[in-house]
Design a protein around this motif. Sequence first.
Motif, PDB file in Angstrom:
ATOM      1  N   TYR A 175      36.555  55.178  34.958  1.00 12.24           N
ATOM      2  CA  TYR A 175      36.931  53.761  34.995  1.00 12.24           C
ATOM      3  C   TYR A 175      38.440  53.607  34.846  1.00 12.24           C
ATOM      4  CZ  TYR A 175      32.042  52.263  34.536  1.00 12.24           C
ATOM      5  OH  TYR A 175      30.705  52.028  34.749  1.00 12.24           O
ATOM      6  N   ALA A 176      39.049  54.475  34.035  1.00 10.74           N
ATOM      7  CA  ALA A 176      40.499  54.400  33.836  1.00 10.74           C
ATOM      8  C   ALA A 176      41.241  54.692  35.143  1.00 10.74           C
ATOM      9  CB  ALA A 176      40.923  55.391  32.747  1.00 10.74           C
ATOM     10  N   LEU A 177      40.762  55.676  35.919  1.00 11.18           N
ATOM     11  CA  LEU A 177      41.392  55.973  37.208  1.00 11.18           C
ATOM     12  C   LEU A 177      41.354  54.752  38.126  1.00 11.18           C
ATOM     13  CD1 LEU A 177      40.161  59.567  38.187  1.00 11.18           C
ATOM     14  CD2 LEU A 177      42.393  58.886  37.305  1.00 11.18           C
ATOM     15  N   LEU A 178      40.196  54.085  38.153  1.00 10.97           N
ATOM     16  CA  LEU A 178      40.065  52.886  38.983  1.00 10.97           C
ATOM     17  C   LEU A 178      40.962  51.757  38.464  1.00 10.97           C
ATOM     18  CD1 LEU A 178      36.216  52.731  39.637  1.00 10.97           C
ATOM     19  CD2 LEU A 178      37.990  52.818  41.375  1.00 10.97           C
ATOM     20  N   ALA A 179      40.980  51.572  37.156  1.00  9.52           N
ATOM     21  CA  ALA A 179      41.769  50.490  36.567  1.00  9.52           C
ATOM     22  C   ALA A 179      43.258  50.690  36.817  1.00  9.52           C
ATOM     23  CB  ALA A 179      41.503  50.402  35.066  1.00  9.52           C
ATOM     24  N   LEU A 180      43.709  51.932  36.895  1.00  4.57           N
ATOM     25  CA  LEU A 180      45.130  52.198  37.137  1.00  4.57           C
ATOM     26  C   LEU A 180      45.559  51.672  38.505  1.00  4.57           C
ATOM     27  CD1 LEU A 180      45.382  55.789  35.645  1.00  4.57           C
ATOM     28  CD2 LEU A 180      46.551  53.746  34.801  1.00  4.57           C
ATOM     29  N   GLY A 181      44.679  51.790  39.500  1.00 11.45           N
ATOM     30  CA  GLY A 181      44.990  51.253  40.823  1.00 11.45           C
ATOM     31  C   GLY A 181      45.146  49.744  40.793  1.00 11.45           C
ATOM     32  N   TYR A 182      44.232  49.075  40.095  1.00  7.36           N
ATOM     33  CA  TYR A 182      44.334  47.613  39.945  1.00  7.36           C
ATOM     34  C   TYR A 182      45.665  47.227  39.301  1.00  7.36           C
ATOM     35  CZ  TYR A 182      39.630  45.885  41.081  1.00  7.36           C
ATOM     36  OH  TYR A 182      38.491  45.490  41.724  1.00  7.36           O
ATOM     37  N   THR A 183      45.977  47.901  38.200  1.00 10.65           N
ATOM     38  CA  THR A 183      47.112  47.455  37.394  1.00 10.65           C
ATOM     39  C   THR A 183      48.443  47.746  38.085  1.00 10.65           C
ATOM     40  OG1 THR A 183      47.694  47.237  35.058  1.00 10.65           O
ATOM     41  CG2 THR A 183      47.662  49.471  35.932  1.00 10.65           C
ATOM     42  N   MET A 184      48.507  48.844  38.866  1.00  7.42           N
ATOM     43  CA  MET A 184      49.754  49.147  39.580  1.00  7.42           C
ATOM     44  C   MET A 184      50.029  48.111  40.668  1.00  7.42           C
ATOM     45  SD  MET A 184      50.205  53.240  39.988  1.00  7.42           S
ATOM     46  CE  MET A 184      48.762  53.443  41.008  1.00  7.42           C
ATOM     47  N   VAL A 185      48.996  47.770  41.433  1.00 11.34           N
ATOM     48  CA  VAL A 185      49.173  46.789  42.507  1.00 11.34           C
ATOM     49  C   VAL A 185      49.524  45.426  41.925  1.00 11.34           C
ATOM     50  CG1 VAL A 185      47.977  45.524  44.346  1.00 11.34           C
ATOM     51  CG2 VAL A 185      47.718  47.998  44.158  1.00 11.34           C
ATOM     52  N   TYR A 186      48.831  45.046  40.849  1.00  8.80           N
ATOM     53  CA  TYR A 186      49.146  43.745  40.229  1.00  8.80           C
ATOM     54  C   TYR A 186      50.563  43.757  39.660  1.00  8.80           C
ATOM     55  CZ  TYR A 186      48.953  39.573  37.369  1.00  8.80           C
ATOM     56  OH  TYR A 186      49.225  38.350  36.819  1.00  8.80           O
ATOM     57  N   GLY A 187      50.943  44.857  39.033  1.00  7.46           N
ATOM     58  CA  GLY A 187      52.256  44.930  38.408  1.00  7.46           C
ATOM     59  C   GLY A 187      53.388  44.821  39.401  1.00  7.46           C
ATOM     60  N   ILE A 188      53.165  45.265  40.649  1.00  8.84           N
ATOM     61  CA  ILE A 188      54.275  45.299  41.606  1.00  8.84           C
ATOM     62  C   ILE A 188      54.304  44.088  42.529  1.00  8.84           C
ATOM     63  CG2 ILE A 188      53.190  46.615  43.488  1.00  8.84           C
ATOM     64  CD1 ILE A 188      55.794  48.351  43.434  1.00  8.84           C
ATOM     65  N   ILE A 189      53.119  43.538  42.922  1.00  8.99           N
ATOM     66  CA  ILE A 189      53.146  42.359  43.807  1.00  8.99           C
ATOM     67  C   ILE A 189      52.255  41.221  43.297  1.00  8.99           C
ATOM     68  CG2 ILE A 189      53.737  43.642  45.895  1.00  8.99           C
ATOM     69  CD1 ILE A 189      50.830  43.480  46.749  1.00  8.99           C
ATOM     70  N   LYS A 190      51.756  41.341  42.061  1.00  4.00           N
ATOM     71  CA  LYS A 190      50.947  40.283  41.434  1.00  4.00           C
ATOM     72  C   LYS A 190      49.710  39.936  42.272  1.00  4.00           C
ATOM     73  CE  LYS A 190      53.718  39.822  37.931  1.00  4.00           C
ATOM     74  NZ  LYS A 190      54.466  41.068  38.149  1.00  4.00           N
ATOM     75  N   LEU A 191      49.090  40.966  42.862  1.00  7.53           N
ATOM     76  CA  LEU A 191      47.876  40.785  43.665  1.00  7.53           C
ATOM     77  C   LEU A 191      46.711  41.468  42.970  1.00  7.53           C
ATOM     78  CD1 LEU A 191      46.254  40.155  46.319  1.00  7.53           C
ATOM     79  CD2 LEU A 191      47.036  42.389  47.140  1.00  7.53           C
ATOM     80  N   ILE A 192      45.610  40.728  42.795  1.00  7.12           N
ATOM     81  CA  ILE A 192      44.376  41.338  42.295  1.00  7.12           C
ATOM     82  C   ILE A 192      43.610  41.851  43.514  1.00  7.12           C
ATOM     83  CG2 ILE A 192      42.223  40.951  41.048  1.00  7.12           C
ATOM     84  CD1 ILE A 192      43.685  38.737  39.498  1.00  7.12           C
ATOM     85  N   ASN A 193      43.651  43.163  43.710  1.00  8.61           N
ATOM     86  CA  ASN A 193      43.104  43.776  44.916  1.00  8.61           C
ATOM     87  C   ASN A 193      41.604  44.042  44.735  1.00  8.61           C
ATOM     88  OD1 ASN A 193      42.712  45.107  47.312  1.00  8.61           O
ATOM     89  ND2 ASN A 193      43.654  47.018  46.629  1.00  8.61           N
TER      90      ASN A 193
END
Length: 295
Positions: free
Chosen positions: A15-33
């Motif tokens: 789950y942490a691996l998956l969550a890291l993808g979410y948080t990186m994308v949100y952190g850089i372009i504020k998009l919940i992918n």
Amino acid sequence: MLQQLVNGLILGSVYALLALGYTMVYGIIKLINFAHGDLYMMGAFMGYYFLNRLTFISDGGLRLFVTLILTMIGTAILGVVIEFLAYRPLRNSTRIAALITAIGVSFFLEYTMVYFFTADVKPFPQVLDVAKFTFGPVTVDSIQLIILGVSLFLMVALQLIVKKTKMGKAMRAVSVDSDAAQLMGINVNRTISFTFALGSALAGAAGVLLGLYYNQIEPLMGMTPGLKAFVAAVLGGIGIIPGAALGGFVIGVIETFTYVVEVDPFRDAIVYIVLIIILLVRPSGILGKNVKEKV
């Protein structure tokens, strides 16, 4: 309880691996992918394909390693293509437009796979001999140790990339102020594409690892883990990489402990209840900081 704690940490690492993808994308372009969970599903199917095609590699461990590398490359390319075609044209649009597009991409990936592979559950190839190891009251098998080891290695590698490399410095600069970063000579488009590639590669690795863990895959398998990974990212503090990893482990432990108290039919509901309680106490997440925005 100690056994369930270990099981929870192993599940939580994925789950942490998956969550890291979410948080990186949100952190850089504020998009919940919201299509991120389906990249995990695509990773599982790529792993299924490569494991069945690489039969000329007789050693099961080597075949799994090659499959993991090829899957991460495949999902990274897919993530970049999705960003280029679906998200980049909407970068200056409203957030709701980008969010609806992400949901549309999610359904597109799911039902494209249903069309080509049907909705039937497929057995994931088992290429490793399972050995059990007992440490006092705790018993783990070789698959669980591989999942935990690979997940921790990828999380440490991600942290090193973000903190120690030139591209990682560019990612951090773009996440703070993309306009200022561009004025300083940073290629914002390339940095965002790299972020998508990195997050998608982690999702692909998670797909292969959970395929090994559950021994089965199907085209709609990405929906629930994707939502739980999003919950993990919010729980730890979305936009914060250590927070996403911590949130993933917390969600995994909560899920497995529902079996201890025999409320496992309600494990998904309990995960969301815990999220609500923590956000009532700390609205920015466990490691998040309250930031005042100027208006």
